[in-house]
Design a protein around this motif. Structure first.
Motif, PDB file in Angstrom:
ATOM      1  N   GLU A   1     155.075  46.525 132.185  1.00 47.39           N
ATOM      2  CA  GLU A   1     155.630  46.160 130.881  1.00 47.39           C
ATOM      3  C   GLU A   1     154.591  46.314 129.776  1.00 47.39           C
ATOM      4  N   ARG A   2     153.365  45.944 130.055  1.00 48.07           N
ATOM      5  CA  ARG A   2     152.304  46.073 129.067  1.00 48.07           C
ATOM      6  C   ARG A   2     152.048  47.551 128.756  1.00 48.07           C
ATOM      7  N   ALA A   3     152.109  48.397 129.776  1.00 46.81           N
ATOM      8  CA  ALA A   3     151.872  49.825 129.565  1.00 46.81           C
ATOM      9  C   ALA A   3     153.009  50.448 128.768  1.00 46.81           C
ATOM     10  N   GLN A   4     154.228  50.000 129.002  1.00 48.70           N
ATOM     11  CA  GLN A   4     155.364  50.555 128.269  1.00 48.70           C
ATOM     12  C   GLN A   4     155.446  49.999 126.850  1.00 48.70           C
ATOM     13  N   GLY A   5     154.892  48.853 126.619  1.00 54.55           N
ATOM     14  CA  GLY A   5     154.981  48.212 125.306  1.00 54.55           C
ATOM     15  C   GLY A   5     153.880  48.617 124.353  1.00 54.55           C
ATOM     16  N   THR A   6     153.080  49.635 124.674  1.00 52.46           N
ATOM     17  CA  THR A   6     151.979  50.020 123.793  1.00 52.46           C
ATOM     18  C   THR A   6     152.469  50.728 122.535  1.00 52.46           C
ATOM     19  N   THR A   7     153.618  51.383 122.586  1.00 51.13           N
ATOM     20  CA  THR A   7     154.149  52.037 121.394  1.00 51.13           C
ATOM     21  C   THR A   7     154.943  51.009 120.605  1.00 51.13           C
ATOM     22  N   GLN A   8     154.587  50.856 119.332  1.00 53.63           N
ATOM     23  CA  GLN A   8     155.264  49.884 118.489  1.00 53.63           C
ATOM     24  C   GLN A   8     156.144  50.616 117.491  1.00 53.63           C
TER      25      GLN A   8
END
Length: 81
Positions: free
Chosen positions: A54-61
């Motif tokens: 989840e942290r890796a996928q949430g890097t794009t804001q």
């Protein structure tokens, strides 16, 4: 000495079923404890992996802009009346 061994054997034989029940209970208790620890450990590993993904996928804001000028004009028109 031999009579003491015979008496000890008879005493153990009389309590054998109680001792077996106690040993079985303790064995089951140990197995439940080990199973519980394993389930917690596997759950912790799964949660850690999930959090990393989840942290890796949430890097794009994503940035969203909202123009509220129409709402402000409406509200200011209401207060003037």
């Amino acid at each position: 000495m031999s009579q003491a061994k015979v008496d000890n054997y008879k005493k153990n034989k009389a309590n054998r079923q109680k001792m077996m029940k106690k040993e079985k209970f303790l064995h089951r208790l140990e197995m439940v404890g080990i199973t519980l620890v394993c389930v917690v450990f596997v759950g912790w590993i799964g949660y850690s992996i999930y959090a990393k993904v989840e942290r890796a996928q949430g890097t794009t804001q994503e940035t969203v802009e909202f123009d509220a000028s129409a709402v402000q004009d409406y509200v200011s028109g209401l207060t003037q009346d």
